[in-house]
Design an enzyme around this catalytic site. Structure first.
Site, PDB file in Angstrom:
ATOM      1  N   HIS A 359       8.123  65.426  -1.850  1.00 17.58           N
ATOM      2  CA  HIS A 359       8.102  66.753  -1.226  1.00 17.58           C
ATOM      3  C   HIS A 359       9.457  67.419  -1.088  1.00 17.58           C
ATOM      4  O   HIS A 359       9.569  68.475  -0.473  1.00 17.58           O
ATOM      5  CB  HIS A 359       7.491  66.680   0.170  1.00 17.58           C
ATOM      6  CG  HIS A 359       6.033  66.377   0.162  1.00 17.58           C
ATOM      7  ND1 HIS A 359       5.074  67.348   0.057  1.00 17.58           N
ATOM      8  CD2 HIS A 359       5.385  65.210   0.234  1.00 17.58           C
ATOM      9  CE1 HIS A 359       3.878  66.786   0.073  1.00 17.58           C
ATOM     10  NE2 HIS A 359       4.039  65.476   0.172  1.00 17.58           N
ATOM     11  N   LYS A 548       9.516  79.243   9.727  1.00 15.20           N
ATOM     12  CA  LYS A 548       9.520  77.940   9.060  1.00 15.20           C
ATOM     13  C   LYS A 548      10.502  77.064   9.816  1.00 15.20           C
ATOM     14  O   LYS A 548      11.186  77.546  10.719  1.00 15.20           O
ATOM     15  CB  LYS A 548       9.948  78.063   7.598  1.00 15.20           C
ATOM     16  CG  LYS A 548      11.205  78.924   7.411  1.00 15.20           C
ATOM     17  CD  LYS A 548      11.596  79.074   5.945  1.00 15.20           C
ATOM     18  CE  LYS A 548      10.795  80.098   5.198  1.00 15.20           C
ATOM     19  NZ  LYS A 548       9.980  79.549   4.126  1.00 15.20           N
ATOM     20  N   ARG A 549      10.604  75.785   9.449  1.00 14.81           N
ATOM     21  CA  ARG A 549      11.598  74.956  10.110  1.00 14.81           C
ATOM     22  C   ARG A 549      13.001  75.517   9.886  1.00 14.81           C
ATOM     23  O   ARG A 549      13.258  76.181   8.874  1.00 14.81           O
ATOM     24  CB  ARG A 549      11.515  73.517   9.579  1.00 14.81           C
ATOM     25  CG  ARG A 549      10.376  72.753  10.176  1.00 14.81           C
ATOM     26  CD  ARG A 549      10.515  72.634  11.681  1.00 14.81           C
ATOM     27  NE  ARG A 549      11.617  71.784  12.037  1.00 14.81           N
ATOM     28  CZ  ARG A 549      11.487  70.533  12.469  1.00 14.81           C
ATOM     29  NH1 ARG A 549      10.289  69.996  12.614  1.00 14.81           N
ATOM     30  NH2 ARG A 549      12.550  69.812  12.791  1.00 14.81           N
ATOM     31  N   LYS A 554      17.177  76.663   3.922  1.00 18.64           N
ATOM     32  CA  LYS A 554      16.186  77.744   4.020  1.00 18.64           C
ATOM     33  C   LYS A 554      16.866  79.092   4.337  1.00 18.64           C
ATOM     34  O   LYS A 554      16.251  80.139   4.256  1.00 18.64           O
ATOM     35  CB  LYS A 554      15.138  77.412   5.081  1.00 18.64           C
ATOM     36  CG  LYS A 554      14.271  76.191   4.702  1.00 18.64           C
ATOM     37  CD  LYS A 554      13.250  75.873   5.774  1.00 18.64           C
ATOM     38  CE  LYS A 554      12.514  74.554   5.566  1.00 18.64           C
ATOM     39  NZ  LYS A 554      11.444  74.609   4.551  1.00 18.64           N
ATOM     40  N   THR A 656       4.762  76.658   1.574  1.00 21.28           N
ATOM     41  CA  THR A 656       3.332  76.979   1.704  1.00 21.28           C
ATOM     42  C   THR A 656       3.185  78.202   2.606  1.00 21.28           C
ATOM     43  O   THR A 656       2.206  78.946   2.482  1.00 21.28           O
ATOM     44  CB  THR A 656       2.528  75.807   2.289  1.00 21.28           C
ATOM     45  OG1 THR A 656       3.218  75.322   3.449  1.00 21.28           O
ATOM     46  CG2 THR A 656       2.373  74.693   1.282  1.00 21.28           C
ATOM     47  N   LYS A 660       0.707  81.721   2.573  1.00 15.70           N
ATOM     48  CA  LYS A 660      -0.043  82.270   3.717  1.00 15.70           C
ATOM     49  C   LYS A 660       0.283  83.752   3.907  1.00 15.70           C
ATOM     50  O   LYS A 660      -0.594  84.564   4.204  1.00 15.70           O
ATOM     51  CB  LYS A 660       0.260  81.466   4.986  1.00 15.70           C
ATOM     52  CG  LYS A 660      -0.236  80.020   4.887  1.00 15.70           C
ATOM     53  CD  LYS A 660       0.384  79.075   5.910  1.00 15.70           C
ATOM     54  CE  LYS A 660       0.184  77.631   5.450  1.00 15.70           C
ATOM     55  NZ  LYS A 660       1.008  76.663   6.206  1.00 15.70           N
TER      56      LYS A 660
END
Ligand code: 4GP
Length: 821
Positions: A359, A548-549, A554, A656, A660
């Site tokens: 992942h 998100k985290r 990110k 993901t 969404k």
């Protein structure tokens, strides 16, 4: 046909009955929490009928079963989702209204079962939903952590972590199954026993500590098909109950030890995302649930089958990241030591049963356990790994004679460590990445040597999400509209039908409806923000969302630096027309990840300054939503205009959240990373906003020593100004040190990492320019509506139903089951 238990009168009576039995109260006396429980128990009753029917059908059909082993299942709330999947949501809502109750308020009483950190855990939850909805026999296997993911509080802009005691009021949906308990052993030593008569050798673990693993079963309801699968999460109990009258000193100590081990082992979920902290307790957790799950799986298999060699025909094990990969060695142990098989037979079975999903390429997430710790804790399993390693090294040498460099790179036991990914790849029959780009990077970079040696094992399975939770439940207005426009509900189990919405893209009326649903959802989110943050936001502004985290890769920092840049622009050029924007963030940072926590503080500091500056007339708002989790995520996705997917290219395996947002009609503003690549492919580049370095460019820089951010700092005055504002006190009430570390991280190489490791300054200009394009596009209402609609209409590929079907076809080969009631 509606389940008779949900017919209004029957349902109301059952709720009243439960309130009475559980709490000795009448409905008007009961609290919301009590009512939530009473309603949940009625729902559970209905589920149990189907659960029993499903298990009976499975016994009859004897289908192949997948065991999805995962340290994390980020389920989200169950009540609403179960009602949706049993097609009873609307009826129950109405019945409750007739009783003067509000289903949404009752749903809010349910704690989020937060047994996961982020992406990988939420993916596991979507997979379980799809497996049940498609009619495949599956067990989720995990841990029933007493405390889930911490609750996040923001105090003075800083993240604080609070315990998440999610089981405080009990959990109506779970079922304790003590009859399936299994013993799990740790430590001690291995005694070798020879049987003189038969010549057999047996390995006996002695002087070990052990705990009893007790399963709790949690129903996973399929959509409108009466199938209920099981998520089996393990609790730990001491083997012998702690006895106060035990006066034997030895026993006493042993009892206390076991009590402690049982208590600590399932106490908490480690709050790390894309990162691993090599804690002994974590390894204990891994072995604990893996061993218990495998023992239970073998018991189940043997109940109906007598040839253990045929195991791979009836079960397969999917290992969700490296966390459960000790499974391959544990399965070997069970086959060798408990079933009495020889090595080759055991290996043949194991290597046809276990499969591994990767992942992340973040190297700090690939688990490597120190050999001394590992061998002390799992002495027999370690012996088995030694033998796997010995045989594997021989294979490498045979294939690449004289190439000791290969051995060094690929060995399982090397540098004093047990390399769990290597173990999984060597022993498994499938290795998959989670988006096309990610799988290619695994093959060409991270796992290249393995790919060259065993290319047949490698495959891609692009992630997906469940439309049941993230559209039907999270966005009921849009779900109804989709059904209306498509003239069918079939999209609920076949998301590819969404493409039928494309025919409405030139219909003015339809576009208006679509956008007014978005507006309603923005109003709903604005209300949530007002209630939880006390901030007024204007639902007519652009809702630009990054949830998100929190992780440097990110790049929430890029986002907030850009907000600072916009703020400078607005202040400096009040004459320029600027479309009002609301930047919404939500993110938890691992408790020990200092820099991530500084970024949260910075976002909140910028929010403070910007939101309180009356001179900008509310043109810019910044909101940090506290305690981002599945339940508020559903509301957030539905309300987003812009989906921020801005990771450094190559770093986000898939994402993901991006899917969404797309499902809910928010175009992607992102880099060509992870599944963004495939999203753009589906929706068309003209309906997304893409910027920044490509993954090849990033990898190229990385392989050649990075880049020099000072060039950008020196040549671009706007960027320089923003970066300087980190240390001039603008956002820290004069404190010039508060954000010094962030400033340094952008400009100077530090302790092994390069300056601006994540290419924030490098991508800044292109990000800002692309943000301008977002604004222009949004001004053109018509164009925006089309883009948004086309995103929803093009999301068909990203259902987890599609993903699961691919796993079934290419990896698991399961049989479809139907349950008639
Ligand atoms: C996540 C990845 O970061 C994300 O890109 C992916 O969509 C998700 O897994 C599911 O595959 N990784 C983790 C982790 O959650 O802890 O490594």
């Amino acid at each position: 046909m509606i389940n008779p238990r949900f017919e209004k009168e029957a349902f109301k009576k059952d709720v009243e009955q439960n309130v009475k039995q559980l709490f000795r109260k009448t409905v008007d006396e009961a609290s919301q929490q009590e009512l939530y429980q009473a309603v949940s128990y009625v729902v559970k009753d209905a589920i149990i009928d189907d659960w029993i029917a499903t298990q009976k059908q499975y016994e009859k059909d004897d289908p192949k079963i997948v065991y999805y082993m995962s340290m994390e299942f980020l389920l989200g709330r169950a009540l609403g989702n179960n009602l949706i999947n049993m097609t009873a949501y609307k009826e129950v809502k109405e019945a409750l209204e007739e009783m003067g109750l509000n289903l949404n308020e009752l749903e809010d009483q349910e704690p989020d079962p937060a047994l996961g950190n982020g992406g990988l855990g939420r993916l596991a939850a979507c997979f379980l939903d799809s497996l049940a909805s498609l009619g495949y026999a599956a067990y989720g296997c995990g841990i029933r952590y007493r405390y889930g993911m911490f609750k996040q509080k923001i105090k003075d802009g800083y993240q604080e972590e609070r315990p998440d005691n999610w089981l405080k009021n009990g959990n109506p949906f779970e079922l304790r199954r003590p009859e399936y308990a299994k013993e799990v052993r740790f430590g001690g030593n291995i005694r070798v026993e020879y049987d003189d008569k038969t010549g057999d050798i047996r390995f006996k673990q002695e002087n070990y500590e052990s705990v009893l693993a007790v399963p709790y079963d949690y129903p996973i309801v399929g959509y409108d098909n009466h199938i209920v699968n099981t998520l089996r999460i393990w609790d730990a109990e001491p083997i012998v109950d702690f006895q106060l009258d035990s006066f034997d000193r030895g026993d006493y100590h042993k009892a206390v030890e076991q009590q402690n081990l049982a208590k600590t082992i399932v106490e908490v979920l480690y709050p790390n995302d894309n990162h691993y902290a090599g804690k002994e307790l974590r390894l204990k957790q891994q072995y604990f649930f893996v061993s218990a799950s495998l023992q239970a799986a073998l018991t189940k298999y043997k109940k109906h089958h007598d040839d253990i060699h045929k195991l791979p025909e009836k079960m397969t094990i999917q290992m969700n990241d490296t966390h459960p990969t000790v499974a391959v060695a544990e399965l070997m142990r069970l086959l060798l030591d408990e079933e009495g098989l020889g090595w080759d037979e055991a290996w043949e079975i194991t290597s046809k049963t276990c499969a591994y999903t990767n992942h992340t390429i973040m190297s700090e997430a690939l688990e490597k356990w120190p050999i001394d710790l590992f061998s002390r804790l799992l002495p027999r399993v370690y012996q088995i790994i030694q033998e796997i390693d010995r045989r594997f090294v021989a294979q490498i040498r045979e294939m690449y004679p004289g190439n000791e460099e290969k051995v060094a790179k690929m060995q399982i036991l090397r540098d004093g460590q047990v390399k769990m990914a290597h173990l999984a790849i060597v022993a498994g029959y499938s290795v998959n990445g989670v988006a096309r780009l990610h799988t290619e990077i695994l093959k060409k970079q991270e796992l290249r040597d393995f790919y060259e040696m065993m290319p047949q094992k490698f495959n891609n399975k692009t992630n997906g999400i469940t439309q049941r939770r993230f559209l039907m439940h999270g966005n009921p207005l849009l779900a109804d509209w989709v059904t209306d426009k498509l003239g069918t509900k079939d999209w609920i189990t076949d998301l590819s039908l969404m493409s039928g919405l494309k025919k409405w893209v030139d219909d003015e009326e339809a576009l208006k409806e679509f956008m007014s649903i978005k507006y309603e959802n923005k109003v709903r989110l604005a209300k949530y923000i007002k209630e939880h943050n006390g901030i007024e936001v204007d639902p007519r502004s652009i809702f630009d969302v990054q949830v998100k985290r929190l992780h440097e890769y990110k790049r929430q920092l890029l986002n907030i630096l850009h907000v600072m840049y916009l703020y400078n622009e607005i202040k400096e050029h009040p004459e320029i027309s600027f479309y009002p924007r609301t930047f919404i963030f939500g993110a938890k940072a691992s408790a020990g990840y200092i820099r991530a926590k500084q970024i949260i503080k910075l976002i909140n500091s910028v929010a403070d300054v910007v939101n309180n500056d009356r001179s900008i007339n509310g043109k810019l708002k910044v909101v940090f939503i506290e305690d981002y989790r599945v339940s508020n995520a559903e509301i957030i996705f539905a309300a987003a205009d812009v989906s921020e997917q801005i990771s450094t290219a190559s770093k986000e395996a898939s994402g993901t959240g991006n899917m969404k947002f797309m499902l809910n009609g928010a175009p992607t503003l992102g880099t060509m990373d992870g599944a963004n690549v495939e999203i753009v492919e589906e929706v068309g580049a003209e309906n997304a906003f893409i910027f920044g370095l490509s993954s090849d460019e990033v990898i190229n820089y990385e392989n050649n020593g990075g880049y020099n951010p000072m060039d950008i700092y020196n040549s671009d005055a706007d960027i320089r100004r923003v970066v300087n504002q980190l240390v001039d006190g603008t956002y820290s009430q004069g404190d010039k040190e508060m954000y010094r570390d962030l400033y340094n991280s952008l400009l100077t190489a530090q302790g092994g990492s390069k300056a601006d490791t994540y290419f924030i300054l490098k991508d800044f200009r292109s990000y800002a320019d692309t943000q301008k394009k977002v604004e222009e596009a949004y001004r053109d209402k018509d164009r925006w509506a089309k883009m948004a609609l086309l995103n929803t209409a093009s999301c068909g590929k990203f259902s987890s139903d599609r993903t699961i079907q691919e796993y079934v076809d290419d990896i698991w080969h399961l049989d479809k089951v139907t349950v008639e009631v």
